[in-house]
Design a protein around this motif. Structure first.
Motif, PDB file in Angstrom:
ATOM      1  N   UNK A  76       0.870  -1.098  -0.043  1.00  0.00           N
ATOM      2  CA  UNK A  76      -0.010  -0.081   0.183  1.00  0.00           C
ATOM      3  C   UNK A  76       0.736   1.315   0.153  1.00  0.00           C
ATOM      4  N   UNK A  77       2.004   1.174   0.144  1.00  0.00           N
ATOM      5  CA  UNK A  77       2.980   2.435   0.041  1.00  0.00           C
ATOM      6  C   UNK A  77       2.930   3.011  -1.125  1.00  0.00           C
ATOM      7  N   UNK A  78       2.845   4.189  -1.532  1.00  0.00           N
ATOM      8  CA  UNK A  78       3.136   4.969  -2.716  1.00  0.00           C
ATOM      9  C   UNK A  78       4.503   5.039  -2.904  1.00  0.00           C
ATOM     10  N   UNK A  79       4.975   4.686  -4.100  1.00  0.00           N
ATOM     11  CA  UNK A  79       6.560   4.508  -3.882  1.00  0.00           C
ATOM     12  C   UNK A  79       7.138   5.588  -5.165  1.00  0.00           C
ATOM     13  N   UNK A  80       7.728   6.652  -4.706  1.00  0.00           N
ATOM     14  CA  UNK A  80       8.403   7.562  -6.063  1.00  0.00           C
ATOM     15  C   UNK A  80       9.843   7.395  -5.910  1.00  0.00           C
ATOM     16  N   UNK A  81      10.422   6.992  -7.070  1.00  0.00           N
ATOM     17  CA  UNK A  81      11.815   6.897  -7.447  1.00  0.00           C
ATOM     18  C   UNK A  81      12.181   8.129  -8.153  1.00  0.00           C
ATOM     19  N   UNK A  82      12.751   9.211  -7.557  1.00  0.00           N
ATOM     20  CA  UNK A  82      13.553  10.373  -8.272  1.00  0.00           C
ATOM     21  C   UNK A  82      14.977  10.092  -8.606  1.00  0.00           C
ATOM     22  N   UNK A  83      15.235  10.012  -9.947  1.00  0.00           N
ATOM     23  CA  UNK A  83      16.353   9.738 -10.310  1.00  0.00           C
ATOM     24  C   UNK A  83      17.807  10.775  -9.944  1.00  0.00           C
ATOM     25  N   UNK A  84      18.867  10.182  -9.652  1.00  0.00           N
ATOM     26  CA  UNK A  84      20.208  11.076  -9.339  1.00  0.00           C
ATOM     27  C   UNK A  84      21.078  10.775 -10.497  1.00  0.00           C
ATOM     28  N   UNK A  85      22.182  11.349 -10.128  1.00  0.00           N
ATOM     29  CA  UNK A  85      23.410  11.500 -11.149  1.00  0.00           C
ATOM     30  C   UNK A  85      24.133   9.957 -11.229  1.00  0.00           C
ATOM     31  N   UNK A  86      24.080   9.120 -10.094  1.00  0.00           N
ATOM     32  CA  UNK A  86      24.744   7.945 -10.250  1.00  0.00           C
ATOM     33  C   UNK A  86      23.602   6.881 -10.724  1.00  0.00           C
ATOM     34  N   UNK A  88      21.624   7.883 -13.293  1.00  0.00           N
ATOM     35  CA  UNK A  88      21.034   8.517 -14.269  1.00  0.00           C
ATOM     36  C   UNK A  88      20.671   7.832 -15.460  1.00  0.00           C
ATOM     37  N   UNK A  89      20.909   6.689 -15.560  1.00  0.00           N
ATOM     38  CA  UNK A  89      20.778   5.761 -16.842  1.00  0.00           C
ATOM     39  C   UNK A  89      19.316   5.514 -16.718  1.00  0.00           C
ATOM     40  N   UNK A  90      18.648   5.619 -15.597  1.00  0.00           N
ATOM     41  CA  UNK A  90      17.142   5.414 -15.395  1.00  0.00           C
ATOM     42  C   UNK A  90      16.348   6.612 -16.121  1.00  0.00           C
ATOM     43  N   UNK A  91      16.973   7.572 -16.262  1.00  0.00           N
ATOM     44  CA  UNK A  91      16.036   8.832 -16.843  1.00  0.00           C
ATOM     45  C   UNK A  91      15.573   8.624 -18.373  1.00  0.00           C
ATOM     46  N   UNK A 103       8.463   6.488 -11.636  1.00  0.00           N
ATOM     47  CA  UNK A 103       9.772   6.986 -11.669  1.00  0.00           C
ATOM     48  C   UNK A 103       9.839   8.172 -12.521  1.00  0.00           C
ATOM     49  N   UNK A 104      10.486   9.166 -11.810  1.00  0.00           N
ATOM     50  CA  UNK A 104      10.344  10.599 -12.129  1.00  0.00           C
ATOM     51  C   UNK A 104      11.855  11.382 -12.021  1.00  0.00           C
ATOM     52  N   UNK A 105      12.017  12.402 -12.528  1.00  0.00           N
ATOM     53  CA  UNK A 105      13.008  13.292 -12.512  1.00  0.00           C
ATOM     54  C   UNK A 105      12.773  14.244 -11.338  1.00  0.00           C
ATOM     55  N   UNK A 106      11.723  14.812 -11.135  1.00  0.00           N
ATOM     56  CA  UNK A 106      11.464  15.554  -9.906  1.00  0.00           C
ATOM     57  C   UNK A 106       9.874  15.270  -9.724  1.00  0.00           C
ATOM     58  N   UNK A 107       9.525  15.801  -8.301  1.00  0.00           N
ATOM     59  CA  UNK A 107       8.199  15.854  -7.946  1.00  0.00           C
ATOM     60  C   UNK A 107       7.855  16.983  -7.173  1.00  0.00           C
ATOM     61  N   UNK A 108       6.470  17.527  -7.330  1.00  0.00           N
ATOM     62  CA  UNK A 108       5.909  18.463  -6.517  1.00  0.00           C
ATOM     63  C   UNK A 108       4.808  17.844  -5.886  1.00  0.00           C
ATOM     64  N   UNK A 109       4.464  17.882  -4.635  1.00  0.00           N
ATOM     65  CA  UNK A 109       3.369  17.528  -3.653  1.00  0.00           C
ATOM     66  C   UNK A 109       2.748  18.607  -2.837  1.00  0.00           C
ATOM     67  N   UNK A 110       1.682  18.554  -2.688  1.00  0.00           N
ATOM     68  CA  UNK A 110       0.983  19.660  -1.768  1.00  0.00           C
ATOM     69  C   UNK A 110       1.058  18.893  -0.225  1.00  0.00           C
ATOM     70  N   UNK A 111       1.790  19.434   0.701  1.00  0.00           N
ATOM     71  CA  UNK A 111       1.529  18.723   2.043  1.00  0.00           C
ATOM     72  C   UNK A 111       0.865  19.765   3.121  1.00  0.00           C
ATOM     73  N   UNK A 112      -0.230  19.289   3.550  1.00  0.00           N
ATOM     74  CA  UNK A 112      -1.040  20.196   4.348  1.00  0.00           C
ATOM     75  C   UNK A 112      -1.370  21.702   3.752  1.00  0.00           C
ATOM     76  N   UNK A 113      -1.576  21.756   2.335  1.00  0.00           N
ATOM     77  CA  UNK A 113      -1.497  23.067   1.873  1.00  0.00           C
ATOM     78  C   UNK A 113      -0.389  23.680   1.360  1.00  0.00           C
TER      79      UNK A 113
END
Length: 282
Positions: A76-86, A88-91, A103-113
């Motif tokens: 049930x956990x929502x997992x987001x993998x943001x790629x880094x430089x080491x 980076x092939x996953x990009x 799998x994303x390069x960056x992420x924007x979330x709304x946390x309590x507004x």
């Protein structure tokens, strides 16, 4: 941790695990992940170290971390993998989703507004953008320094002496390294304020931090999840509050050294010996 109740957390952020390297503390990370039940898990880059990946070295504990992350998503956990430089092939596979894992390069979330901006942070590193081969070479040297440091700490522990961090000592003594960290935090925070983000959450520089940043245009909270090489740190967000957590061995059941652990350590030393030998021309 068997039989112990898991802590419910709204959000967990980890970064810079560097699975596949000698310095990675995979067993400790497994203990931590076994102790929490997050609604969201954000892997903020450099989880698997593709730059320094060796066929001869990927212990079972490193594989178990990957299995644990998949298991969390299955439960049930929502997992987001943001790629880094080491990693980076996953990009190449950005925006791919597999069940509850994305799998994303960056992420924007709304946390309590409030808007939170998550990214690894390597985009600010000129040494990586302009001379990747040099950055990779530095990564190998860092890996061996960490391994050597672990051997020293093993000896210090046997003598009931306090552990010592060679890399932290070197970083703190080099003004240029300290300035790099300060510049990184400033650039990330200024961009966040400019784009109306209240939180900016990074990794990359292996420097755990929660600090309020202010400039003439506004304010934001800068956070860095640190790493699982030296600091063994993570960020948690729960009930509207951020906290920075460091792994403490005494919080968990004492680890029993088995014959398999000894063989794993011997295998690691053998892998170092083989890796350090120059390849012969075929």
């Amino acid at each position: 941790m068997q039989g112990q109740k898991k802590r419910k957390v709204d959000l967990v952020v980890i970064s810079d695990v560097h699975l596949g390297t000698f310095g990675c503390h995979a067993k400790e990370l497994l203990l931590y992940l076994d102790s929490v039940k997050p609604k969201k898990l954000i892997l903020n880059g450099d989880i698997v170290d593709i730059w320094q990946f060796r066929k001869r070295y990927f212990p079972k504990s490193h594989l178990e971390v990957i299995k644990k992350i998949i298991d969390l998503s299955a439960k049930g956990t929502e997992v987001t993998y943001i790629t880094g430089n080491h990693d980076d092939l996953l990009r190449k596979f950005t925006d791919v989703e597999m069940g509850r894992i994305s799998l994303v390069d960056k992420l924007v979330l709304e946390l309590d507004g409030k808007k939170a901006w998550f990214f690894h942070g390597d985009v600010f590193d000129a040494s990586i953008q302009n001379a990747k081969w040099l950055a990779k070479l530095g990564g190998w040297g860092y890996d061996f320094l960490i391994l050597f440091n672990r051997f020293i700490n093993w000896c210090l522990t046997k003598m009931n002496r306090e552990k010592y961090s060679l890399s932290k000592k070197i970083k703190n003594s080099v003004k240029k390294a300290v300035k790099h960290i300060q510049d990184f935090e400033t650039v990330a925070s200024d961009l966040a304020i400019e784009n109306n983000y209240k939180y900016v959450i990074c990794g990359h520089i292996h420097q755990p931090q929660i600090v309020r940043k202010v400039n003439k245009f506004g304010t934001c909270l800068y956070l860095n999840s640190g790493d699982w090489i030296e600091n063994l740190s993570s960020l948690e967000y729960h009930d509207g509050r951020w906290s920075l957590n460091y792994f403490k061995k005494e919080d968990y059941a004492p680890e029993v050294v088995t014959e398999k652990d000894v063989k794993d350590f011997q295998g690691m030393l053998a892998a170092i010996t083989i890796t350090s030998q120059p390849e012969k021309n075929k």
